[in-house]
Design a protein around this motif. Structure first.
Motif, mmCIF file in Angstrom:
data_model
loop_
_atom_site.group_PDB
_atom_site.id
_atom_site.type_symbol
_atom_site.label_atom_id
_atom_site.label_comp_id
_atom_site.label_asym_id
_atom_site.label_seq_id
_atom_site.Cartn_x
_atom_site.Cartn_y
_atom_site.Cartn_z
ATOM 1 N N CYS A 144 15.838 6.982 2.243
ATOM 2 C CA CYS A 144 15.140 5.955 3.027
ATOM 3 C C CYS A 144 14.579 4.830 2.162
ATOM 4 N N PHE A 145 14.841 4.865 0.867
ATOM 5 C CA PHE A 145 14.300 3.863 -0.049
ATOM 6 C C PHE A 145 15.395 2.905 -0.509
ATOM 7 N N THR A 146 15.016 1.644 -0.640
ATOM 8 C CA THR A 146 15.950 0.656 -1.174
ATOM 9 C C THR A 146 16.025 0.811 -2.700
ATOM 10 N N ARG A 147 17.045 0.248 -3.281
ATOM 11 C CA ARG A 147 17.188 0.268 -4.735
ATOM 12 C C ARG A 147 15.977 -0.391 -5.395
ATOM 13 N N GLU A 148 15.504 -1.487 -4.793
ATOM 14 C CA GLU A 148 14.355 -2.211 -5.342
ATOM 15 C C GLU A 148 13.089 -1.364 -5.308
ATOM 16 N N GLU A 149 12.877 -0.625 -4.226
ATOM 17 C CA GLU A 149 11.702 0.240 -4.127
ATOM 18 C C GLU A 149 11.749 1.353 -5.174
ATOM 19 N N ILE A 150 12.919 1.944 -5.343
ATOM 20 C CA ILE A 150 13.080 3.010 -6.328
ATOM 21 C C ILE A 150 12.819 2.470 -7.727
ATOM 22 N N GLU A 151 13.368 1.299 -8.030
ATOM 23 C CA GLU A 151 13.173 0.698 -9.355
ATOM 24 C C GLU A 151 11.708 0.351 -9.603
ATOM 25 N N TYR B 65 1.738 -4.193 -10.106
ATOM 26 C CA TYR B 65 1.963 -2.830 -9.643
ATOM 27 C C TYR B 65 1.737 -1.808 -10.760
ATOM 28 N N GLU B 66 2.222 -2.120 -11.952
ATOM 29 C CA GLU B 66 2.013 -1.219 -13.083
ATOM 30 C C GLU B 66 0.516 -1.067 -13.378
ATOM 31 N N VAL C 46 8.913 1.745 -8.217
ATOM 32 C CA VAL C 46 8.131 2.972 -8.398
ATOM 33 C C VAL C 46 8.447 3.598 -9.757
ATOM 34 N N SER C 47 9.705 3.612 -10.118
ATOM 35 C CA SER C 47 10.109 4.160 -11.410
ATOM 36 C C SER C 47 9.464 3.387 -12.562
ATOM 37 N N LYS C 48 9.462 2.059 -12.470
ATOM 38 C CA LYS C 48 8.856 1.226 -13.512
ATOM 39 C C LYS C 48 7.354 1.465 -13.593
ATOM 40 N N VAL D 137 0.826 -1.205 0.000
ATOM 41 C CA VAL D 137 0.000 0.000 0.000
ATOM 42 C C VAL D 137 0.863 1.260 0.000
ATOM 43 N N GLU D 138 1.886 1.270 0.809
ATOM 44 C CA GLU D 138 2.719 2.460 0.909
ATOM 45 C C GLU D 138 3.429 2.763 -0.413
ATOM 46 N N LEU D 139 4.020 1.764 -1.039
ATOM 47 C CA LEU D 139 4.715 2.005 -2.312
ATOM 48 C C LEU D 139 3.745 2.409 -3.419
ATOM 49 N N CYS D 140 2.563 1.842 -3.422
ATOM 50 C CA CYS D 140 1.558 2.221 -4.423
ATOM 51 C C CYS D 140 1.121 3.667 -4.215
ATOM 52 N N ALA D 141 0.949 4.072 -2.974
ATOM 53 C CA ALA D 141 0.569 5.457 -2.676
ATOM 54 C C ALA D 141 1.689 6.412 -3.084
ATOM 55 N N ILE D 142 2.919 6.033 -2.814
ATOM 56 C CA ILE D 142 4.071 6.857 -3.193
ATOM 57 C C ILE D 142 4.152 6.986 -4.710
#
Length: 153
Positions: free
Chosen positions: A88-95, A114-115, A97-99, A49-54
């Motif tokens: 505060c974000f991991t590389r995986e989280e950044i990738e 997620y997309e 959200v970016s994708k 939920v948090e990553l989707c909101a971000i």
């Protein structure tokens, strides 16, 4: 939701820099509307939920900042930079959200869960904000699918 609050504060501070009150009001409406739909769909689909909101907040901020002719590559690059700066974000989280942002406008191509969530949250906001299918005619089947999922028909 600590990371979400960090991004929300950052985006709110950037919004405050605008001199156009109408732009601020519409930007805030769009940011929060799509973000809420992303949270709702993420809970329903059992996604983060948090990553989707971000992702939703940063996608809409990118549109607000770059305007409607958003280039998703430019937006995704800006989001990556912003997330890295927060520290505060991991590389995986950044990738991830970016994708999500990079592929959000590819409505007719099937992406991962997620997309698809970000596409659905975006189109649901547009549909409910406009109040009709006008302007979103191309996305009718996607809207109907999401509305059925939410038991809204």
């Amino acid at each position: 939701m600590k990371k979400f609050r960090i991004i929300q504060d950052c985006v709110n501070n950037m919004l405050k820099e605008s001199k156009d009150k109408n732009e601020i009001m519409y930007g805030t409406l769009r940011l929060n509307g799509t973000c809420l739909f992303a949270k709702l769909l993420a809970q329903r689909r059992k996604l983060d939920v948090e990553l989707c909101a971000i992702a939703a907040m940063l996608y809409e901020y990118g549109i607000y900042k770059i305007k409607e002719e958003v280039n998703t590559r430019v937006c995704a690059a800006e989001v990556e930079r912003l997330m890295r700066v927060q520290g505060c974000f991991t590389r995986e989280e950044i990738e991830l959200v970016s994708k999500m942002i990079l592929n959000c406008r590819n409505y007719h191509e099937q992406g991962d869960a997620y997309e698809e969530l970000l596409k659905d949250a975006d189109i649901l906001f547009r549909y409910l904000y406009i109040g009709s299918m006008e302007g979103v005619e191309l996305y009718k089947s996607r809207i109907h699918k999401v509305l059925r999922e939410l038991n809204i028909e």
